[in-house]
Design a protein around this motif. Structure first.
Motif, PDB file in Angstrom:
ATOM      1  N   SER A  91       0.772  -1.037   0.158  1.00 19.50           N
ATOM      2  CA  SER A  91       0.005  -0.140  -0.105  1.00 19.50           C
ATOM      3  C   SER A  91       0.900   1.296   0.063  1.00 19.50           C
ATOM      4  O   SER A  91       1.920   1.261   0.453  1.00 19.50           O
ATOM      5  CB  SER A  91      -0.812  -0.087   1.201  1.00 19.50           C
ATOM      6  N   ASP A  93      -0.555   4.191   1.395  1.00 16.74           N
ATOM      7  CA  ASP A  93      -1.309   4.871   2.157  1.00 16.74           C
ATOM      8  C   ASP A  93      -0.282   5.614   3.177  1.00 16.74           C
ATOM      9  O   ASP A  93      -0.543   6.701   3.471  1.00 16.74           O
ATOM     10  CB  ASP A  93      -2.407   4.105   2.769  1.00 16.74           C
ATOM     11  N   ALA A 142       1.163   9.720   6.771  1.00 12.76           N
ATOM     12  CA  ALA A 142       0.445   9.686   5.414  1.00 12.76           C
ATOM     13  C   ALA A 142       0.828  10.948   4.654  1.00 12.76           C
ATOM     14  O   ALA A 142       1.091  11.974   5.327  1.00 12.76           O
ATOM     15  CB  ALA A 142      -1.033   9.505   5.383  1.00 12.76           C
TER      16      ALA A 142
END
Length: 160
Positions: A91, A93, A142
């Protein structure tokens, strides 16, 4: 007398070529796939350098030529034995080991680094160790997050 001279010379050469071991980090030896391959390649190169120097007849010359490869082989053997392969992040993210993060500094500079293991870190080439202060601050954050280090703010602007 020649024998005594030879022994003395051998002792002096030995003391010159007994190199201290390279320090081994106390941190877990996390590696990316590329980092593991690089360790294996460096091990192979050190082995080849040692093998090439081993047939040298003169013991003093052989010691001189094998000192660095032997030290590297000890280090690389330990690093390969303790290597913990971390799969690529699935990911983007948050900032993670093996991922690439781009951030903006207070002064407007934009920097991009891939977060990797200690042995493969090379800031000039765009990679930093996961145990570096900046990487520790950024991991788990993030896009849009701001972290502070040494009175400066870093804003995460991209994760890949």
């Amino acid at each position: 007398m020649a024998v005594a001279f030879t022994k003395e010379e051998s002792f002096e050469t030995a003391s010159e070529t007994l190199l201290p071991d390279r320090p081994i980090s106390p941190h877990p030896n996390l590696v990316t796939e590329a980092g593991l391959k690089a360790l294996e390649l460096h091990f192979q190169q050190a082995r080849e350098a040692y093998d090439a120097a081993s047939p040298i007849d003169d013991v003093n010359e052989r010691r001189r030529h094998t000192a660095n490869p032997l030290r590297d082989l000890r280090y690389l053997t330990a690093r390969l034995r303790t290597a913990q392969l971390v799969p690529a992040p699935t990911s983007i993210d948050t900032v993670a080991f093996g991922g690439t993060v781009t951030f903006r500094r207070d002064d407007g500079r934009v920097q991009t680094y891939r977060i990797v293991g200690e042995d493969e870190a090379d800031p000039k080439a765009g990679s930093i160790s996961y145990v570096s202060p900046v990487a520790r601050l950024l991991m788990g954050k993030a896009v849009g997050d701001v972290v502070e280090t040494g009175g400066l703010e870093l804003e995460i602007i991209a994760i890949a």
